[in-house]
Enzyme design. Structure first.
Site, PDB file in Angstrom:
ATOM      1  N   HIS A 110       9.573 -14.352   1.358  1.00 16.27           N
ATOM      2  CA  HIS A 110       9.785 -13.982  -0.044  1.00 16.27           C
ATOM      3  C   HIS A 110      11.017 -14.772  -0.466  1.00 16.27           C
ATOM      4  O   HIS A 110      12.132 -14.453  -0.075  1.00 16.27           O
ATOM      5  CB  HIS A 110      10.023 -12.466  -0.115  1.00 16.27           C
ATOM      6  CG  HIS A 110      10.572 -11.955  -1.415  1.00 16.27           C
ATOM      7  ND1 HIS A 110       9.884 -11.086  -2.209  1.00 16.27           N
ATOM      8  CD2 HIS A 110      11.749 -12.171  -2.057  1.00 16.27           C
ATOM      9  CE1 HIS A 110      10.612 -10.784  -3.284  1.00 16.27           C
ATOM     10  NE2 HIS A 110      11.747 -11.439  -3.206  1.00 16.27           N
ATOM     11  N   LEU A 162       0.817  -1.216   0.000  1.00 18.06           N
ATOM     12  CA  LEU A 162       0.000   0.000   0.000  1.00 18.06           C
ATOM     13  C   LEU A 162       0.852   1.270   0.000  1.00 18.06           C
ATOM     14  O   LEU A 162       0.330   2.371  -0.098  1.00 18.06           O
ATOM     15  CB  LEU A 162      -0.966  -0.008   1.187  1.00 18.06           C
ATOM     16  CG  LEU A 162      -1.945  -1.195   1.220  1.00 18.06           C
ATOM     17  CD1 LEU A 162      -2.920  -1.050   2.372  1.00 18.06           C
ATOM     18  CD2 LEU A 162      -2.692  -1.344  -0.088  1.00 18.06           C
ATOM     19  N   ARG A 163       2.176   1.096   0.120  1.00 18.01           N
ATOM     20  CA  ARG A 163       3.155   2.184  -0.112  1.00 18.01           C
ATOM     21  C   ARG A 163       3.145   3.303   0.919  1.00 18.01           C
ATOM     22  O   ARG A 163       3.967   4.208   0.820  1.00 18.01           O
ATOM     23  CB  ARG A 163       2.973   2.812  -1.497  1.00 18.01           C
ATOM     24  CG  ARG A 163       2.951   1.825  -2.670  1.00 18.01           C
ATOM     25  CD  ARG A 163       4.220   1.022  -2.770  1.00 18.01           C
ATOM     26  NE  ARG A 163       4.265   0.248  -4.008  1.00 18.01           N
ATOM     27  CZ  ARG A 163       5.021  -0.831  -4.160  1.00 18.01           C
ATOM     28  NH1 ARG A 163       5.793  -1.256  -3.177  1.00 18.01           N
ATOM     29  NH2 ARG A 163       5.028  -1.485  -5.293  1.00 18.01           N
ATOM     30  N   ASP A 171      -0.487  -9.767  -4.668  1.00 24.71           N
ATOM     31  CA  ASP A 171       0.811  -9.075  -4.680  1.00 24.71           C
ATOM     32  C   ASP A 171       0.645  -7.706  -5.361  1.00 24.71           C
ATOM     33  O   ASP A 171       1.467  -7.290  -6.174  1.00 24.71           O
ATOM     34  CB  ASP A 171       1.903  -9.909  -5.360  1.00 24.71           C
ATOM     35  CG  ASP A 171       3.306  -9.360  -5.050  1.00 24.71           C
ATOM     36  OD1 ASP A 171       3.427  -8.355  -4.306  1.00 24.71           O
ATOM     37  OD2 ASP A 171       4.287  -9.942  -5.549  1.00 24.71           O
ATOM     38  N   HIS A 177       2.861   1.103  -9.065  1.00 26.23           N
ATOM     39  CA  HIS A 177       3.977   1.979  -9.442  1.00 26.23           C
ATOM     40  C   HIS A 177       3.432   3.059 -10.362  1.00 26.23           C
ATOM     41  O   HIS A 177       2.503   2.813 -11.124  1.00 26.23           O
ATOM     42  CB  HIS A 177       5.073   1.197 -10.174  1.00 26.23           C
ATOM     43  CG  HIS A 177       5.806   0.236  -9.303  1.00 26.23           C
ATOM     44  ND1 HIS A 177       6.621   0.628  -8.264  1.00 26.23           N
ATOM     45  CD2 HIS A 177       5.830  -1.113  -9.298  1.00 26.23           C
ATOM     46  CE1 HIS A 177       7.117  -0.441  -7.659  1.00 26.23           C
ATOM     47  NE2 HIS A 177       6.656  -1.517  -8.264  1.00 26.23           N
ATOM     48  N   PHE A 208       9.681  -3.605 -10.722  1.00 23.86           N
ATOM     49  CA  PHE A 208       8.884  -4.829 -10.730  1.00 23.86           C
ATOM     50  C   PHE A 208       7.537  -4.574 -10.070  1.00 23.86           C
ATOM     51  O   PHE A 208       7.471  -3.899  -9.045  1.00 23.86           O
ATOM     52  CB  PHE A 208       9.592  -5.918  -9.905  1.00 23.86           C
ATOM     53  CG  PHE A 208      10.868  -6.439 -10.516  1.00 23.86           C
ATOM     54  CD1 PHE A 208      10.832  -7.393 -11.515  1.00 23.86           C
ATOM     55  CD2 PHE A 208      12.100  -5.999 -10.061  1.00 23.86           C
ATOM     56  CE1 PHE A 208      11.996  -7.900 -12.057  1.00 23.86           C
ATOM     57  CE2 PHE A 208      13.278  -6.501 -10.600  1.00 23.86           C
ATOM     58  CZ  PHE A 208      13.227  -7.453 -11.603  1.00 23.86           C
ATOM     59  N   GLY A 209       6.481  -5.145 -10.601  1.00 27.80           N
ATOM     60  CA  GLY A 209       5.220  -5.090  -9.876  1.00 27.80           C
ATOM     61  C   GLY A 209       4.010  -4.908 -10.766  1.00 27.80           C
ATOM     62  O   GLY A 209       4.077  -4.234 -11.795  1.00 27.80           O
TER      63      GLY A 209
END
Lengths: 440, 311
Positions: free
Chosen positions: A187, A71-72, A313, A317, A331-332
């Site tokens: 991970h 959620l950053r 996941d 971005h 990545f994402g």
């Protein structure tokens, strides 16, 4: 009181897959039955106003629970924040989400866990549960204060975003986390083997001239963590499993009865490395999209229970970060709003994934593993529910997304089948209307 | 043929006819290049900009020379002294240049796909002068031109490419082009630099140079980046050179007058001995000359040429 009529209720916890009526009162499921007469409902309401929703032609699931989101917030609010992430969640059919700890700063102290919870309360949409870091600053060295973090509200521990490279640190973490009773989410990635790779090491990396990430960079860590879980008796959850070799190891470990669960991301079930082109950075994700064989092995594992749950996941971005040459883009994949519709489209309507298993893997299993509210529609449970319309068609448009980011490979694709109403604790927190641009 | 293509991004996207057309167009360009007064008015008033994010001597100079001979105005951005060092993104840099009404951007970049990325976001023509380990189409075209000049039709010709295939955009583009033209290509290198997935390129793979040499019409040695040794990809230059280095003596195994190519810059004594590099078998300087001719052809086709008429 809410009287939801004639919906196809899918609730694996009660072994239920039938047209049913459901009554919701005081935020909880009051009763569920094939049919209620108006008289019965009125008596149950006890004078309270009765709101009726006709669910004909629609399915009712227990609210989905996503154990893997980024959620950053704090620190990277330009990509997402807790409120926008929670909004995206309820729109996508998720009533509870786990927020990973790799923010800036890393969620490695109780105050930060409490901050995440406070921000989620302010947003008032989905239930947001913080996952705290395993090591301070996610540096892979010193353990965090796990007891304090758990008391502050963390529901698991993870350095997700990076693998814990030291086997000894991982062993100690599995041992120490036993004090909390909470799972350690791993991970699995060996940094040396992954070696700055960009896409799966195989035909795609060879074709595109991009550095490859071999499957063994994941499976070696899966093997290590399973051995450590066996030796310590710790509780282990494996995040974003992407390859067949890992699946085989998990299957063996489960036969031994280890306390291990695993998740798979929708994109690994839907795409493979053949889909990647050099300018399609929305396919850039870690672990990378692997081969078609891996994709089939993952689906098989999800169906036979080797893989316990689905998880998005969700990794938002910004446009400018993804609008770069492939190797330089982060990545994402953004997942919360599109994943259920995508899985429905690619896996359920094609007959690959039964709806019962979908619900079990995306609601019941996560609730049980992380000891969360929801996961079923049993009377007495919090009324976390999703009404899903299999006939609702819409095109995924950047401007319609509640997430602050649009990095999804599904952009501009048309899907049939969307969640149309989402309740958390009996409150309607999301409803798709024509105005929101998503309903057909 | 009528030329329609606006960009040269890789060899994969070019048809056999387009490749032939480029090589055919390069012939008169080479004649111009070899004249004592080498200047054409063809592209007067057109501008070509070179955006190089990676060190380069021959490719950049080759492009600049090609553009100047055709009469175009050429410019170069030295990335170190540009706004890139202020953190400007590739997209913004390129958009800024396009806004100055440049006709063609030649880009070299460390990232695979950088040229394709620009072609998706800009309206002007793009030539890929090397993108990461992905493609180096102009090098492959000049290699094909050189081989064709010396061997004639490439169909059925046996070409061996030896060295660090994994990291080589030159090898990638050459395999693609040569196989399109009907040549039989064999890639040779140690397993660490020639992993099995490279079979996707469509060439035969081998780890033993000596068994591949008999019958070879041409051998191309690739530059070995010396820092690969520190990454553990090969144990020593000594052993590498013993297994994969080209020498006059080793070349005799082909049983033919075999051509030797090298895209440069060479590590003399590593992938090729000086004795062989200096011999008449080696076409390394010819490659450089042909590079200018091929790039003239490309710039002409992309910026000026819609037909086959030559100045």
């Amino acid at each position: 009181m809410l009287w939801l009529k004639n919906a196809e209720v899918v609730d694996p916890a009660q072994d239920l897959l039938a047209l049913s009526d459901i009554l919701v009162k005081d935020g909880k499921i009051l009763e569920i039955s094939a049919f209620f007469s108006e008289e019965t409902v009125r008596s149950r309401a006890g004078g309270e106003e009765i709101k009726i929703i006709d669910g004909r032609g629609r399915l009712l699931f227990p609210g989905l629970i996503d154990v893997h989101t980024h959620l950053r917030e704090p620190g990277q609010e330009e990509k997402e924040d807790i409120a926008s992430g929670a909004q995206a969640a309820v729109r996508g059919g998720f009533t509870s989400i786990l927020a990973m700890a790799n923010t800036k700063p890393v969620v490695d102290r109780r105050a930060l866990v409490e901050f995440v919870i406070a921000q989620a309360k302010r947003a008032g949409l989905a239930r947001v549960y913080p996952v705290a870091a395993v090591t301070k600053g996610m540096n892979g060295q010193e353990l965090t204060e796990m007891i304090d973090l758990a008391q502050g509200g963390a529901v698991g521990f993870s350095d997700d975003g990076r693998g814990i490279q030291s086997a000894e640190v991982m062993r100690l973490a599995l041992e120490y986390a036993k004090l909390t009773g909470l799972p350690l989410i791993s991970h699995c990635e060996d940094d040396d083997l992954a070696g700055g790779g960009i896409v799966h090491k195989g035909l795609a990396s060879a074709r595109l001239g991009l550095k490859g990430i071999p499957s063994c960079s994941e499976s070696i860590m899966v093997a290590r963590d399973l051995m450590l879980a066996e030796e310590t008796g710790g509780s282990l959850h494996l995040a974003h499993i992407s390859c067949k070799q890992s699946v085989d190891l998990i299957r063996q470990a489960k036969q031994k009865g280890l306390n291990v669960t695993a998740e798979v991301n929708p994109h690994h079930l839907i795409f493979c490395d053949e889909n990647i082109t050099l300018t399609a950075t929305s396919f850039k994700v870690n672990p990378p999209l692997r081969t078609a064989d891996d994709r089939e092995a993952l689906l098989e594992a999800l169906l036979d229970g080797t893989i316990d749950m689905l998880a998005t996941d969700h990794a938002p971005h910004t446009w400018e970060e993804k609008t770069r040459p492939f190797a330089e883009a982060p990545f994402g994949i953004n997942g919360l709003e599109t994943s259920l519709a995508a899985v429905w489209q690619y896996l359920v309507t094609t007959g690959k994934l039964p709806v019962r298993r979908l619900t079990e893997a995306w609601s019941l299993a996560p609730a049980r593993r992380f000891n969360l509210a929801g996961g079923s529609l049993k009377p007495g449970q919090a009324a976390d529910m999703v009404l899903f319309d299999p006939d609702c068609s819409a095109t995924i448009k950047a401007e319609d997304l509640a997430s602050k980011s649009q990095n999804t490979p599904f952009l501009n694709q048309e899907f049939k089948g969307f969640p149309v109403m989402t309740w958390v604790g009996g409150c309607l927190v999301s409803q798709l209307t024509e105005k929101s641009g998503i309903m057909a | 043929m009528i030329w329609k293509r606006k960009h040269i991004l890789d060899i994969e996207s070019l048809s056999r006819e387009e490749i032939s057309h480029i090589l055919h167009t390069a012939k008169p360009m080479k004649e111009v290049l070899l004249r004592p007064l080498k200047k054409l008015p063809t592209l007067r008033g057109k501008s070509v900009l070179h955006l190089f994010y990676e060190a380069s001597t021959r490719t950049r100079t080759s492009f600049e020379t090609a553009g100047k001979i055709l009469g175009a105005d050429t410019g170069s951005i030295a990335v170190a002294q540009s706004s890139v060092s202020k953190g400007e993104s590739l997209l913004d840099t390129a958009k800024t240049l396009a806004a100055m009404q440049v006709d063609l951007v030649v880009i070299r970049h460390t990232s695979a796909g950088a040229a394709a990325f620009l072609s998706e976001h800009l309206k002007i023509g793009i030539i890929n002068a090397g993108d990461g380990q992905h493609a180096h189409p102009t090098q492959a075209l000049l290699d094909m031109f050189t081989l064709q000049e010396n061997l004639g039709d490439l169909a059925g010709k046996k070409i061996v490419i030896v060295g660090d295939i994994l990291h080589s955009r030159v090898a990638r583009s050459n395999v693609c082009g040569l196989t399109k033209m009907g040549a039989e290509v064999t890639l040779v290198g140690p397993p660490t630099l020639l992993p099995p997935e490279l079979k996707v390129l469509g060439a035969r793979l081998s780890h033993v140079l000596d068994t591949e040499l008999p019958g070879a019409d041409a051998v191309m040695a690739l530059r070995l980046q010396l820092e690969r040794q520190q990454s553990g990809l090969f144990p020593s230059l000594r052993e590498y050179s013993r297994l994969y280095g080209l020498s006059g003596q080793r070349l005799e195994k082909t049983g033919k007058k075999t051509l030797v190519l090298h895209p440069g810059p060479m590590n003399r004594g590593v992938e090729i001995t000086s004795e062989l590099a200096n011999s008449h078998y080696a076409k390394i300087e010819e490659q450089v000359t042909n590079g200018v001719a091929v790039r003239m052809a490309l710039i002409y086709l992309l910026v000026g040429g819609t037909n086959n008429v030559m100045a």
